[in-house]
Design an enzyme around this catalytic site. Structure first.
Site, short mmCIF file in Angstrom:
data_model
loop_
_atom_site.label_atom_id
_atom_site.label_comp_id
_atom_site.label_asym_id
_atom_site.label_seq_id
_atom_site.Cartn_x
_atom_site.Cartn_y
_atom_site.Cartn_z
N MET A 95 44.87 17.78 11.07
CA MET A 95 45.93 17.24 10.23
C MET A 95 46.96 18.32 9.91
SD MET A 95 44.14 17.06 6.46
CE MET A 95 42.49 16.64 6.99
N SER A 146 41.64 21.88 13.36
CA SER A 146 41.27 21.46 12.01
C SER A 146 40.34 20.26 12.11
CB SER A 146 42.53 21.14 11.19
OG SER A 146 42.19 20.86 9.84
N THR A 147 40.71 19.12 11.53
CA THR A 147 39.85 17.94 11.53
C THR A 147 39.46 17.53 12.96
OG1 THR A 147 41.02 17.18 9.57
CG2 THR A 147 39.62 15.58 10.69
N HIS A 154 39.98 25.49 10.64
CA HIS A 154 40.00 25.29 9.19
C HIS A 154 38.60 24.94 8.71
CE1 HIS A 154 44.53 24.01 9.49
NE2 HIS A 154 44.35 25.31 9.65
N ASP A 198 50.06 23.07 10.78
CA ASP A 198 49.66 24.46 11.01
C ASP A 198 49.56 24.72 12.51
OD1 ASP A 198 48.85 27.06 10.54
OD2 ASP A 198 46.75 26.52 10.20
#
Length: 333
Positions: A272, A157-158, A183, A275
């Site tokens: 973050m 993600s991030t 993501h 998941d």
């Protein structure tokens, strides 16, 4: 002490929206604003920001050129603000070192709450501690024979796009499939896949529904679709978001665990939230190997940290050592 945010945007309306939204985020305050890239570079030393939001389209000095200057001279996390019409430029920004981006909706008035929520979430994730626990964890040596690996799954993600660029551009030739859930909103994953495809000798594609799985191909889950593996093919769906995201890492990991069992390697990168934790559990239950990025090289330690805390990770590695491990796996194959 509160983190300091600098808002860089040529639109007074956007500067106000961002500044007002940040008031609701605990642990951060707006240190100041800049109207363009030149203005931003002149103010950084005085404002001393801990985080910068940076518009891509600006007069005098655009976001990309401003980002280059920031990254050359400062170690400050930068979040880009981008429109769907600038997907290629956004991917370039991530490659240059931006840690994430927020999509500017075409009609901001109709999507204002969604934009504010995403802004608060992504800026807030950088304010929070990388990992809310400092528990020491002993490394576990990889127990599986990596020569038996038939597939690799990666979730991020991030901070993920830059990490993935690093991993993919350093890959040797591959003869097994690699599946990635990053993501990212709809429309941006195609540009991301095309960019990765240029960095490696492997074939990198944005996955499509019912696409046959082939060795030597890297599949990127398309934005706004969950990706699963089933009967030798890719299956996409628009079920409800999981953990507030679509695509979700858990769906990919769980389906891959059923398909490849003990011959699967699962890797969870910076991001973050949590998941991927449930998916890592399924990989472990089926006898697969699990790897998480360490805190030191993660932009946000939420996803890898969650998997580690739940005892689901065989090895915690720096991004560089994840790359070396991937290369070892693929060379053995």
């Amino acid at each position: 002490m509160d983190k300091r945010l600098m808002v860089v945007d040529d639109s007074a309306f956007m500067r106000k929206i961002i500044s007002d939204s940040i008031k609701d985020v605990e642990g951060i305050k707006v240190a100041g604003i800049a109207r363009n890239g030149i203005d931003a570079l002149e103010k950084i030393d005085r404002l001393k920001p801990d985080i910068i939001t940076l518009d891509i389209e600006m007069p005098k000095l655009n976001g990309i050129e401003t980002l280059k200057e920031i990254k050359n001279n400062y170690d400050i996390p930068v979040i880009m603000l981008s429109s769907i019409t600038k997907t290629d430029t956004t991917i370039k920004a991530l490659e240059l070192g931006a840690i994430d981006f927020i999509e500017k909706p075409e009609n901001l008035n109709e999507n204002l709450d969604k934009f504010k929520n995403e802004l608060e979430l992504k800026v807030g994730s950088l304010v929070a501690c990388k990992n809310c626990t400092n528990n020491e964890r002993k490394k576990i040596s990889l127990s599986n024979d990596i020569s038996k690996t038939n597939a690799i799954v990666i979730g991020a993600s991030t901070g993920g796009p830059k990490a993935l660029v690093y991993l993919i551009e350093n890959l040797p030739s591959i003869n097994i499939p690699i599946f990635i859930t990053q993501h990212m909103p709809k429309g941006f994953t195609l540009s991301f896949a095309e960019r990765l495809d240029k960095l490696t000798g492997a074939r990198v594609v944005e996955a499509k529904d019912n696409m046959k799985i082939e060795n030597g191909t890297i599949y990127i889950a398309p934005g706004d679709f969950h990706m699963r593996l089933e009967n030798g093919s890719i299956k996409l769906s628009k079920e409800e978001k999981l953990h507030g995201v679509r695509p979700a890492v858990d769906y990919l990991f769980e389906s891959a665990a059923k398909t490849y069992r003990e011959k699967l390697v699962g890797i969870i990168l910076t991001g973050m939230g949590r998941d991927g934790t449930d998916g890592m559990k399924k990989i472990k239950e089926k006898g697969g190997t699990t790897i998480a990025q360490d805190e030191a090289t993660s932009v946000v330690f939420g996803m890898p940290g969650s998997a580690i805390e739940n005892g689901l990770v065989d090895e915690v590695l720096s991004l560089e050592n994840i790359s070396k491990t991937l290369n070892n796996i693929l060379r053995v194959k």
